[in-house]
Design an enzyme around this catalytic site. Structure first.
Site, PDB file in Angstrom:
ATOM      1  N   GLY A 196     -22.468 -12.660  55.391  1.00  0.00           N
ATOM      2  CA  GLY A 196     -23.071 -12.904  54.226  1.00  0.00           C
ATOM      3  C   GLY A 196     -23.363 -11.739  53.380  1.00  0.00           C
ATOM      4  O   GLY A 196     -24.276 -11.556  52.732  1.00  0.00           O
ATOM      5  N   LEU A 227     -15.472 -20.487  54.098  1.00  0.00           N
ATOM      6  CA  LEU A 227     -14.340 -20.715  54.745  1.00  0.00           C
ATOM      7  C   LEU A 227     -13.963 -22.363  55.098  1.00  0.00           C
ATOM      8  O   LEU A 227     -12.918 -22.407  55.704  1.00  0.00           O
ATOM      9  CB  LEU A 227     -14.159 -19.991  56.130  1.00  0.00           C
ATOM     10  CG  LEU A 227     -14.714 -18.621  56.483  1.00  0.00           C
ATOM     11  CD1 LEU A 227     -14.250 -18.044  57.821  1.00  0.00           C
ATOM     12  CD2 LEU A 227     -13.503 -17.894  55.374  1.00  0.00           C
ATOM     13  N   ASN A 283     -14.057 -17.583  43.567  1.00  0.00           N
ATOM     14  CA  ASN A 283     -13.916 -17.103  45.072  1.00  0.00           C
ATOM     15  C   ASN A 283     -13.628 -15.669  45.141  1.00  0.00           C
ATOM     16  O   ASN A 283     -12.975 -15.295  44.165  1.00  0.00           O
ATOM     17  CB  ASN A 283     -12.792 -17.845  45.661  1.00  0.00           C
ATOM     18  CG  ASN A 283     -12.447 -17.483  47.172  1.00  0.00           C
ATOM     19  OD1 ASN A 283     -13.421 -17.355  47.905  1.00  0.00           O
ATOM     20  ND2 ASN A 283     -11.413 -17.528  47.572  1.00  0.00           N
ATOM     21  N   GLU A 325     -15.623  -4.945  46.905  1.00  0.00           N
ATOM     22  CA  GLU A 325     -16.198  -6.391  46.651  1.00  0.00           C
ATOM     23  C   GLU A 325     -17.663  -6.136  46.338  1.00  0.00           C
ATOM     24  O   GLU A 325     -18.123  -6.955  45.332  1.00  0.00           O
ATOM     25  CB  GLU A 325     -16.428  -7.226  48.113  1.00  0.00           C
ATOM     26  CG  GLU A 325     -15.087  -7.676  48.204  1.00  0.00           C
ATOM     27  CD  GLU A 325     -15.063  -8.508  49.904  1.00  0.00           C
ATOM     28  OE1 GLU A 325     -14.017  -9.041  49.877  1.00  0.00           O
ATOM     29  OE2 GLU A 325     -15.948  -8.254  50.519  1.00  0.00           O
ATOM     30  N   ASN A 330     -21.838 -10.136  51.224  1.00  0.00           N
ATOM     31  CA  ASN A 330     -21.599 -10.508  49.720  1.00  0.00           C
ATOM     32  C   ASN A 330     -22.498 -11.176  48.948  1.00  0.00           C
ATOM     33  O   ASN A 330     -23.170 -10.812  48.043  1.00  0.00           O
ATOM     34  CB  ASN A 330     -20.120 -10.998  49.559  1.00  0.00           C
ATOM     35  CG  ASN A 330     -19.171  -9.936  49.429  1.00  0.00           C
ATOM     36  OD1 ASN A 330     -18.889  -9.112  48.586  1.00  0.00           O
ATOM     37  ND2 ASN A 330     -18.336 -10.170  50.427  1.00  0.00           N
ATOM     38  N   ASP A 365      -6.459 -20.199  47.804  1.00  0.00           N
ATOM     39  CA  ASP A 365      -6.092 -19.074  47.368  1.00  0.00           C
ATOM     40  C   ASP A 365      -5.159 -19.178  46.224  1.00  0.00           C
ATOM     41  O   ASP A 365      -4.306 -18.337  45.844  1.00  0.00           O
ATOM     42  CB  ASP A 365      -5.667 -18.207  48.336  1.00  0.00           C
ATOM     43  CG  ASP A 365      -6.303 -17.842  49.660  1.00  0.00           C
ATOM     44  OD1 ASP A 365      -7.780 -17.832  49.043  1.00  0.00           O
ATOM     45  OD2 ASP A 365      -6.268 -17.820  50.701  1.00  0.00           O
ATOM     46  N   HIS A 388     -11.346 -13.079  47.458  1.00  0.00           N
ATOM     47  CA  HIS A 388     -10.438 -12.778  48.688  1.00  0.00           C
ATOM     48  C   HIS A 388     -10.121 -11.269  48.937  1.00  0.00           C
ATOM     49  O   HIS A 388      -9.705 -10.449  48.061  1.00  0.00           O
ATOM     50  CB  HIS A 388      -9.078 -13.729  48.357  1.00  0.00           C
ATOM     51  CG  HIS A 388      -8.077 -13.648  49.659  1.00  0.00           C
ATOM     52  ND1 HIS A 388      -8.280 -14.633  50.516  1.00  0.00           N
ATOM     53  CD2 HIS A 388      -7.101 -13.004  49.690  1.00  0.00           C
ATOM     54  CE1 HIS A 388      -7.334 -14.202  51.431  1.00  0.00           C
ATOM     55  NE2 HIS A 388      -6.640 -13.396  51.065  1.00  0.00           N
TER      56      HIS A 388
HETATM   57  C1  GAR Z   1     -15.207 -10.971  52.481  1.00  0.00           C
HETATM   58  O1  GAR Z   1     -14.461 -10.071  52.919  1.00  0.00           O
HETATM   59  C2  GAR Z   1     -14.601 -12.014  51.694  1.00  0.00           C
HETATM   60  O2  GAR Z   1     -13.550 -11.630  50.614  1.00  0.00           O
HETATM   61  C3  GAR Z   1     -13.793 -12.639  52.577  1.00  0.00           C
HETATM   62  O3  GAR Z   1     -14.466 -12.905  53.771  1.00  0.00           O
HETATM   63  C4  GAR Z   1     -15.513 -11.723  53.871  1.00  0.00           C
HETATM   64  C5  GAR Z   1     -16.966 -12.305  53.958  1.00  0.00           C
HETATM   65  O4  GAR Z   1     -17.864 -11.187  54.182  1.00  0.00           O
HETATM   66  N1  GAR Z   1     -13.298 -14.141  52.326  1.00  0.00           N
HETATM   67  C6  GAR Z   1     -12.165 -14.585  52.791  1.00  0.00           C
HETATM   68  O5  GAR Z   1     -11.480 -14.080  53.378  1.00  0.00           O
HETATM   69  C7  GAR Z   1     -11.622 -15.934  51.871  1.00  0.00           C
HETATM   70  N2  GAR Z   1     -10.424 -16.199  52.268  1.00  0.00           N
HETATM   71  P1  GAR Z   1     -19.115 -11.453  54.168  1.00  0.00           P
HETATM   72  O6  GAR Z   1     -19.954 -12.843  54.862  1.00  0.00           O
HETATM   73  O7  GAR Z   1     -19.921 -10.200  55.011  1.00  0.00           O
HETATM   74  O8  GAR Z   1     -19.771 -11.599  52.446  1.00  0.00           O
END
Ligand code: GAR
Length: 193
Positions: free
Chosen positions: A13, A87, A104, A176, A15, A147, A106
């Site tokens: 979490g 996910l 989303n 990000e 992001n 995706d 990625h």
């Molecule tokens: C992030 O890097 C996001 O881009 C990726 O999961 C991570 C979550 O980090 N998302 C994917 O891979 C989706 N296919 P976080 O929980 O620390 O935000």
């Protein structure tokens, strides 16, 4: 007029926290008012709650049908949904209720290194194994296929010789944190409620 964002997240979490902080700091009319999580007591619960945003767990059945999640979104008058490390599949009923209002992120330059099962460190590992010289992030609308939604923005970073998946992940995370809140802000500003 106030616009309300919900974040769907599954894990750490960072992001989600970054986006909540971004809008709180602006003290504007757009705010993150809800986090919905599909993993019991994932770290994102603490992050959201510390910032005063309620984080609600929905179990596998709820995500399979979507009705319960949809009721929650209606009850909280959510205008826009941001996936941040989410996910699971977004139920069709929600996709239909929020056309062009679910985004989303990625951690690669799609269409490369996307698809089911490609998330987090698996993506960075695959990028390194493929010998890529650059990676980055993709922000996209979502549709019913993993995706494959329309791409809104991409930002790039180099892959450096000798990078570990962790080192590459840090560089991608930095992109990000910098760009995802800004892009969400722009998109939310454009929607009419
Ligand atoms: C992030 O890097 C996001 O881009 C990726 O999961 C991570 C979550 O980090 N998302 C994917 O891979 C989706 N296919 P976080 O929980 O620390 O935000």
């Amino acid at each position: 007029m106030e616009k309300k964002i919900a974040i769907f997240a599954s894990g750490n979490g960072t992001n989600a926290e970054n986006i909540i902080r971004y809008f709180q700091a602006k003290q504007g009319e757009t705010q993150v008012v809800l986090v919905v999580c599909n993993r019991w007591r994932a770290k994102v619960f603490d992050r959201a709650e510390q910032l005063g945003v309620s984080c609600i767990y929905m179990n596998k059945d709820a995500w399979a049908t979507g009705g319960e999640v949809m009721r929650l979104l209606r009850e909280r008058e959510i205008d826009f949904i941001v996936l941040a490390g989410f996910l699971a599949r977004v139920p069709d009923v929600i996709l239909q209720a929020y056309p062009q209002r679910i985004v989303n992120i990625h951690p690669s330059l799609l269409p490369k290194f996307g698809g089911k099962g490609m998330y987090g460190d698996r993506v960075h590992q695959a990028v390194l194994e493929a010998g890529e010289q650059e990676s980055g992030i993709t922000i996209q609308y979502i549709n019913e296929h993993y995706d494959e939604g329309d791409i809104i923005a991409q930002y790039r970073c180099p892959v450096l010789p000798g990078d570990t998946p962790d080192e590459l992940a840090q560089r991608v995370h930095a992109l990000e944190y910098e760009y995802y809140p800004q892009v969400v802000e722009r998109l939310v500003a454009e929607i009419k409620i």
